[in-house]
Design a protein around this motif. Sequence first.
Motif, PDB file in Angstrom:
ATOM      1  N   THR A 109       0.852  -1.188   0.000  1.00  0.00           N
ATOM      2  CA  THR A 109       0.000   0.000   0.000  1.00  0.00           C
ATOM      3  C   THR A 109       0.886   1.235   0.000  1.00  0.00           C
TER       4      THR A 109
ATOM      5  N   GLU B 285      -1.159  -7.599   6.306  1.00  0.00           N
ATOM      6  CA  GLU B 285      -2.615  -7.682   6.265  1.00  0.00           C
ATOM      7  C   GLU B 285      -3.201  -6.470   5.541  1.00  0.00           C
ATOM      8  N   GLN B 286      -2.609  -5.322   5.759  1.00  0.00           N
ATOM      9  CA  GLN B 286      -3.063  -4.119   5.065  1.00  0.00           C
ATOM     10  C   GLN B 286      -2.883  -4.284   3.548  1.00  0.00           C
TER      11      GLN B 286
ATOM     12  N   ARG C 299      -2.796  -7.130   1.941  1.00  0.00           N
ATOM     13  CA  ARG C 299      -3.758  -8.131   1.457  1.00  0.00           C
ATOM     14  C   ARG C 299      -5.108  -7.485   1.190  1.00  0.00           C
ATOM     15  N   ARG C 300      -5.571  -6.664   2.135  1.00  0.00           N
ATOM     16  CA  ARG C 300      -6.875  -6.026   1.971  1.00  0.00           C
ATOM     17  C   ARG C 300      -6.874  -5.057   0.786  1.00  0.00           C
TER      18      ARG C 300
ATOM     19  N   ASP D 195      -7.108  -7.079  -2.389  1.00  0.00           N
ATOM     20  CA  ASP D 195      -8.475  -7.577  -2.577  1.00  0.00           C
ATOM     21  C   ASP D 195      -9.378  -6.473  -3.115  1.00  0.00           C
ATOM     22  N   GLN D 196      -9.241  -5.282  -2.542  1.00  0.00           N
ATOM     23  CA  GLN D 196     -10.070  -4.162  -2.976  1.00  0.00           C
ATOM     24  C   GLN D 196      -9.702  -3.722  -4.386  1.00  0.00           C
TER      25      GLN D 196
ATOM     26  N   GLN E 297      -2.929 -16.927   2.297  1.00  0.00           N
ATOM     27  CA  GLN E 297      -4.267 -16.366   2.478  1.00  0.00           C
ATOM     28  C   GLN E 297      -5.143 -16.523   1.239  1.00  0.00           C
TER      29      GLN E 297
ATOM     30  N   THR F 216      -4.802 -14.847  -1.479  1.00  0.00           N
ATOM     31  CA  THR F 216      -4.912 -13.573  -2.206  1.00  0.00           C
ATOM     32  C   THR F 216      -4.173 -13.636  -3.534  1.00  0.00           C
TER      33      THR F 216
END
Length: 870
Positions: A79, A98-99, A101-102, A105-106, A137, A139
């Motif tokens: 990010t 984790e940030q 990964r999210r 996904d977005q 995960q 992803t």
Amino acid sequence: MVPRWPIVGRQAELAVFEEALASGEHAGLLIHGRAGVGKTRLADECRQLAAAAGHPTERVFGSRSTAEVPLGAVAVLLTGELGRPGPDGQLDTAALFEQSRRALDQRHGGRRLVIVADDVPLLDSASLALLGYLAAQGTIFLIATVRNGEPVPDLVTGLWREGRLERVDLADLSRADFGTLLHLALGGPVEAGTSREFWRITGGNPLYVRELVLGCLESGGLVERAGVWHLEGPVPSTARLADLVGQRIDGLSAAARSVVELLALCQPLELEYLEAATPAGVLESLERAGLVTIAAAEGEVRLAHPLHGTVVRAAMPKFRGRAILLAQAARLEAAGRAGPAALRIAVWRLDAGGQPDPAVLVRGAHLARYAHDFRTVARLIEAVPDADLDAAGTLLLGEALYELGDFGAAERVLARGQQLPASEHIALRLAVTRAKNAQWGLCEPERALAINAAARATVTSGPLAEELVADEASVLTFSGQPERALGVLERMAGTDRRTRVVRAIAAAPALAVTGRTAAAVKAAEAGYADHLALGEEPAIAHPAMHLVNQAFALAEAGRLADAEQLAAEGAEIVAAYRLPIAQIFFAASLGRVATLQGRLATARRYYAEAAGLAQAHRFAGPRRLALSGLALAHALRGEADAAAQALAERDTGPAFGFRGPEQQLADAWTAHASGRPAAAARLFRDAAAQAAATGHRTAEAWLLHDLMRTSGEDTSARLRDLALMCDSPLVSARARHASARARDAQELTGAAGDFEALGAMLLAAEAASAAAEAFSTAGHRRAAAAALRRAKALAASCEGATTPGLCYAGVPLSGRERQIAMLAAKGMASKDIAERLFLSVRTVSNHLQHTYTKLGVASRASLAEALGSS
């Protein structure tokens, strides 16, 4: 050449990837293999397949520079913010991962991201950790490449052991896949010897072959002739190849590098010698690194990859190479090594720039001759001073020059040799080699016969004189006089093995063209067995030439599948030796068999290869044969301009009598394809008359049958006579077809069955088509429909054939309607058609109207499409 090389031979690996990605249970794919095997290329192909399936994709690279920067290699996945340090001053990687990964996904709407990570051992630990987290995960789907010898990261190993990662181990390409890659990359077929040479040097390594091909194209050593690629120059070492090989050997110790350099110049070397001459552990380390192979049974050591030797030799200082070669030559001489060592000593001393003892050069040349290495023979003998060159030496040199296509020089050397003192054996071999050069090289059969006759004054002892008789018969056979040749052979009574071998070379093709195909096959088989038992001797053809003759006899007998298999096997044998005349004849044999089978694009390809080889090596007579075959293949496909061009090239060379009447098939079919049916019929008749006069019975049958096929002329009486004279089922099938013509539907159906059983699919399709017309004319619609379906199925394997018997499958056109429709379909005006066929314009127009009605078309514009010839 295509800008991006295709991926070949990786279907199984791609299937593994697609299945793993589709399953949703796998985290990725590990691609493992040595340098240049195509790991990155396969990964890219997998990435493209994923993109085509709707997956977003990314690529990350491992390198020594990015390894110094944590997460530098995978910055594209992060990010915009790296987050705040924790109390200990370190980043909270768990939160960061984790940030990321999210965010992924977005960014991709929940779709799984496919990531190619090239050279993962070079990724920093943080990058590896992020990729592992995202893969675990679900992803991302990770495609990781690892080179042999590099440590596989624990993260990747762990996923594999858990069954969440598929692994493929890439090997070099198989020989078949390698040939396909060359064909696709170059945009055309590659001559068999060229393909084999590239295979020998590269071992099927895709990166190596790419660099080698590019280097050969740039140097001009790889050339295209009539659509077929030929290697006609030395294989260069390129800067890219030097870099690739340098990556493998730059880190070697001085002792290990010395072994590599020694093998590059002198391999193979004795294992016992290297073990004594190198420090302990050096050979083992080289073997473990995949740089050398040790054949314990033979007691020999070689470089694992031939290309490594090429690159190392090119980079080695001249003085160092010279010192190594001279030292190794002196070592073998001091050890008193005999046999093959004499050739190595001679070549090493010559490569080192020295002047070896003439006796050493001659011994080496004899050994090179036994290996059919005529380039080395010529090099060694040409280094012998003229004063030291005796008759035996001139024989070696003259034969080598002939095989290499330098016919003028061969004549001068052999003529000089006949003036030197010589034993009767050497005198014989000088004479037969000089006669062979006169016939095949200079295309002067009368000179060959004169040389043979002159030799009889000095060669008088039994078996040697008999060999001269067999040689005379050979000249007659291959100058288009088979019956005279057989008459000469009947005078022979000798049973000496060498004489039997030479006799078989002359007898087999003479028997075949005169219609005694079973005896021809037997003669070729016996000649081959005798030749193998005889061993390698100078002044005699390669044993594989008996296979050429056997394949020809099998084709004349109608055993087309057997002929094709034998010719393909023979082509592989001679490609290994790079023997031009044998390579030419095997390629032409494959073209001839393909023509008889109706596989016309295949025939065109092999005849083009044969013509290119013949041109490169200056064999004008065989080139004439090949160009005749090439023109015939073009004409049968309706490619009139290409056929005419091949004939024009052919006619720039000298006449060549071997299979002379058969050569004229090309002239007649080209005339027919060019819209000159009357000229075509005249050419067929004249060639058939020539065949009858010279005893070429199987060729006469072919010519008369094709006259019937193109003009409808009744040639059945003579074909029936020829069927009785010949033991060939193919001649018998031609006779049956001609006898039935367009009248007897049942006999035409039987003829189609005969041709199909022989593998002559084009002739089978034409006979079935004629049967459909005959059934239709008689009102038997169901039988006509069945015959038409059969004709179409048979024609489907004929690779673009556009012969008259196919163009009108199932349509009851008269012979005259067919002629006019063909010319009109080619764009000829009615006035010109009338002049060509000696008809009135009104008659032509009436025939065309009848044809339009039968074919269901309204104009010339749709005529070609309706005929299937567009």
